[in-house]
Structure formats: C-alpha cells, structure tokens
Enzyme design. Structure first.
Site, short mmCIF file in Angstrom:
data_model
loop_
_atom_site.label_atom_id
_atom_site.label_comp_id
_atom_site.label_asym_id
_atom_site.label_seq_id
_atom_site.Cartn_x
_atom_site.Cartn_y
_atom_site.Cartn_z
N SER A 161 52.19 30.37 35.60
CA SER A 161 51.17 29.31 35.60
C SER A 161 51.74 28.09 34.88
O SER A 161 52.74 28.19 34.15
CB SER A 161 49.94 29.84 34.86
OG SER A 161 49.30 28.84 34.11
N TYR A 174 46.03 32.86 27.55
CA TYR A 174 46.55 32.82 28.92
C TYR A 174 47.95 32.21 28.94
O TYR A 174 48.86 32.72 29.60
CB TYR A 174 45.57 32.02 29.78
CG TYR A 174 45.90 31.94 31.24
CD1 TYR A 174 45.95 33.09 32.03
CD2 TYR A 174 46.13 30.71 31.87
CE1 TYR A 174 46.23 33.02 33.39
CE2 TYR A 174 46.41 30.63 33.22
CZ TYR A 174 46.46 31.78 33.98
OH TYR A 174 46.74 31.70 35.32
N1 LIG Z 1 43.89 29.84 40.42
C1 LIG Z 1 44.82 29.14 39.81
O1 LIG Z 1 44.76 27.91 39.65
C2 LIG Z 1 46.03 29.82 39.26
C3 LIG Z 1 47.07 29.02 38.77
C4 LIG Z 1 48.21 29.63 38.27
C5 LIG Z 1 48.31 31.00 38.26
N2 LIG Z 1 47.28 31.75 38.74
C6 LIG Z 1 47.47 33.19 38.70
O2 LIG Z 1 47.42 33.67 40.03
C7 LIG Z 1 46.96 35.03 40.03
C8 LIG Z 1 45.77 35.14 40.96
O3 LIG Z 1 44.77 34.26 40.51
P1 LIG Z 1 43.46 33.88 41.34
O4 LIG Z 1 43.15 32.48 41.02
O5 LIG Z 1 43.61 34.30 42.74
O6 LIG Z 1 42.41 34.77 40.57
P2 LIG Z 1 41.27 35.73 41.12
O7 LIG Z 1 40.66 35.17 42.34
O8 LIG Z 1 40.39 36.00 39.95
O9 LIG Z 1 42.07 37.04 41.49
C9 LIG Z 1 42.63 37.88 40.52
C10 LIG Z 1 42.56 39.29 41.05
O10 LIG Z 1 43.15 40.14 40.08
C11 LIG Z 1 42.56 41.40 40.25
N3 LIG Z 1 42.60 42.16 39.00
C12 LIG Z 1 42.11 41.81 37.80
N4 LIG Z 1 42.29 42.79 36.92
C13 LIG Z 1 42.93 43.80 37.60
C14 LIG Z 1 43.39 45.08 37.25
N5 LIG Z 1 43.26 45.56 36.01
N6 LIG Z 1 43.99 45.83 38.19
C15 LIG Z 1 44.14 45.37 39.46
N7 LIG Z 1 43.72 44.16 39.85
C16 LIG Z 1 43.12 43.39 38.92
C17 LIG Z 1 41.12 41.16 40.65
O11 LIG Z 1 40.77 42.11 41.64
P3 LIG Z 1 39.80 43.38 41.40
O12 LIG Z 1 38.60 42.86 40.67
O13 LIG Z 1 39.54 43.87 42.78
O14 LIG Z 1 40.60 44.34 40.59
C18 LIG Z 1 41.14 39.77 41.26
O15 LIG Z 1 40.82 39.83 42.64
C19 LIG Z 1 46.64 35.34 38.56
O16 LIG Z 1 47.76 35.94 37.96
C20 LIG Z 1 46.42 33.98 37.95
O17 LIG Z 1 46.67 33.98 36.60
C21 LIG Z 1 46.14 31.21 39.23
#
Ligand SMILES: NC(=O)c1ccc[n+]([C@@H]2O[C@H](COP(=O)([O-])OP(=O)(O)OC[C@H]3O[C@@H](n4cnc5c(N)ncnc54)[C@H](OP(=O)(O)O)[C@@H]3O)[C@@H](O)[C@H]2O)c1
Length: 280
Positions: A161, A174
C-alpha cells in the site's frame, strides 16, 4: 529465444494458460478483480475467503465469463484451514503455480480518530492489523509456496500500500503492517530464490487508493462524494482519480506470467502517480 510469430510471441509473454492460481481475499473488491484478471489471462483460479457464499459468487462470476474457477473457504490466520484449502485445490487441479495474497486491509478500531489523543491508540487493534496483513501473507506464502515448488514453480504476489513507504495519517498500524509486507516480500524472494533459483519469484504490488469495503467511509461520504481525506488523496494523485480495481490487472498478469521471469523482490506501485508526487 524460441521462434515465434508476431501474435503468439505476445501470447507467450502474457498468457497464464495452464497455470493454477489462488487468490486469498478473492472475496474482496480488489481480490475479486485480480482473480478475474488471472482467469481472463487463462489461469484456473481458486477464490479464497472466509465467506464461502461470497467466494462461490465470485467463482460463478468468473465461470460466467468463460473462466475456470473454484470457491475455497479459508482463513489466512489459520494454518490448518490453509492446508485444507491447499488440499482442495491440489485435489481439483493437481498443482498451484500462482498465489496472490490479497487478504488484508485496515480495521476500523485501528484507525485513529481525526482529533483523537494519539496516546489512547489501541495496541490490540494495531496488533490485529499487523497480524492480518503480515502473518496472513506469511502463512499463505508458506502453505501455497510449498505447493508452488512441488508443482514445478511459479509466482507469489503480495499486496502492499502507499502507507508502507510514507506515513498516511491515522493508520499507523496499517502502515507498519504493509511496510513489513514489503520487507517480507524481499526476504521471501531472496530465501526462496537461493533455494529454488528462478522457479519461484516473489513480488508485491502497491495499489494507490481504491474504494474498498474497509476504507469506503474514509474515502467517500454516504452520498458517494469524496470526504475531505478523499479529496486530498485525489489532489495528490496526478491521474486525478481513485483507482478502479481493473487498473491492477495488467501489472498483476505481467508479474505472474513468463514475461516477468527475471523479476523478483520488487514492489510495483499502481497509484496514478501518487508516490512520485511531492505535493508541489
Ligand atoms: N482499497 C485500497 O485502496 C487498497 C489500497 C492499497 C492496498 N490495498 C490492499 O489490497 C487488499 C485488498 O483490499 P480491498 O480494498 O479489496 O479490501 P476488501 O474489499 O475489504 O477485501 C479484503 C478481503 O480480505 C478478506 N479477509 C480478511 N480477513 C481474512 C482472513 N483472516 N482470511 C481470509 N481472508 C480474509 C476478506 O474476505 P472474507 O471476509 O471473505 O474473509 C475481504 O474480502 C488488502 O490487502 C488491502 O490492504 C487496498
């Protein structure tokens, strides 16, 4: 270089045909899009999350687009559950070549209030975020990395990130977690490379700002307009917008495929220029 015609040269560089991939957090906004991109590039994709119904929905969406997908229930903080998921994928496809560690994110309790006294920050929420992003990436890499080696090699892609390299206000846990994910990416690239040569590569992507489930309220007002923080982010993003999940597809497919065969231990920013911009 082996002989190729113009069309099939490109195809040979970017096709993931014949590869089996697993995307942790494939149930999330970015994970779902990345799983779809891998499938559209030719990979069979296992979509892993704790929410089985959502994993099944994502797998069905991929299948409806002509891809091959499997829903797998799993928790990245529970090694046994990852081992069961690995067994399921191996039973189905007999191999794993690609792991995308997209499970992760911030937690509301770990976000420091805008005017909060910093000394009241919750250490347990901080720890929880580090645990999910760092330990979750490590455990999945150990479990599926072993399968990748047994399958003849492949690629691991972690998700960092913008918070890893420069401080973003209010999300210290984070930021610390993602900085550690970048460090782990380099360590795994080196350690696995020394043991297995170029048959396994480990890299990371660092997305800029995308509207996900866990950061929605930080970026958008309930009516969908950007919050003050969201506006500041857009102002500091030369591309002038939040990312769209599909913006990650090209770099991801490249990192997982044969054209990145000599690329390991790097972090690729996909951020519309955010990390290059000084703010002036
Ligand atoms: N959105 C952004 O702007 C952004 C920017 C930089 C980096 N990121 C990174 O990109 C990745 C995805 O982010 P996102 O924005 O798509 O977030 P999101 O929509 O909240 O998706 C994250 C997913 O992680 C899964 N998860 C959480 N805890 C878990 C566990 N213990 N075991 C297995 N799965 C788990 C959840 O699925 P379940 O509830 O089905 O387990 C959820 O669907 C993350 O690492 C985030 O930090 C996001």
């Amino acid at each position: 270089m082996t002989a190729h015609t113009r069309g099939d040269y490109l195809q040979s560089l970017y096709s993931l045909g014949g590869q089996a991939a697993i995307v942790t957090g494939g149930t999330g906004v970015l994970g779902r899009s990345m799983a779809t991109a891998l499938a559209m590039a030719g990979a069979r994709v296992a979509v892993l999350g704790r929410r089985s119904a959502v994993a099944a929905e994502v797998a069905a969406e991929i299948q409806a687009q002509g891809g091959e997908a499997l829903a797998v229930t799993g928790n990245v903080l529970d090694r046994d559950s990852l081992l069961a998921a690995r067994e399921r994928v191996m039973a189905e496809w007999g191999a794993v070549h690609v792991l995308v560690n997209a499970a992760g994110g911030n937690a509301a309790a770990a976000t420091v209030g805008e005017t909060a006294d910093l000394f009241t920050m919750s250490a347990s929420a901080f720890k929880e975020v580090v645990e999910l992003n760092l330990t979750g990436t490590l455990l999945a890499s150990l479990v599926f990395g072993e399968a990748i080696i047994e399958s003849g090699g492949g690629s691991i892609v972690n998700v960092s990130s913008m918070s890893a390299s420069r401080a973003l206000t209010r999300v210290a846990g984070y930021g610390a977690a993602k900085a550690a994910v970048e460090s782990l990416t380099r360590s795994l690239a080196v350690e696995l490379g020394q043991r297995h040569g170029d048959s396994i590569r480990v890299n990371a992507i660092a997305p800029g700002f995308f509207v996900g489930e866990q950061n929605r309220s930080l970026l958008l007002e309930p009516d969908g307009t950007p919050t003050k923080r969201g506006l500041a982010i857009i102002e500091h993003t030369p591309a002038g917008r939040f990312g769209a999940p599909d913006d990650l597809a090209g770099a991801l497919v490249w990192l997982c495929g044969p054209s990145a065969r000599f690329v390991s231990g790097v972090v690729i920013a996909i951020d519309g220029g955010f990390s290059a911009f000084s703010g002036i």
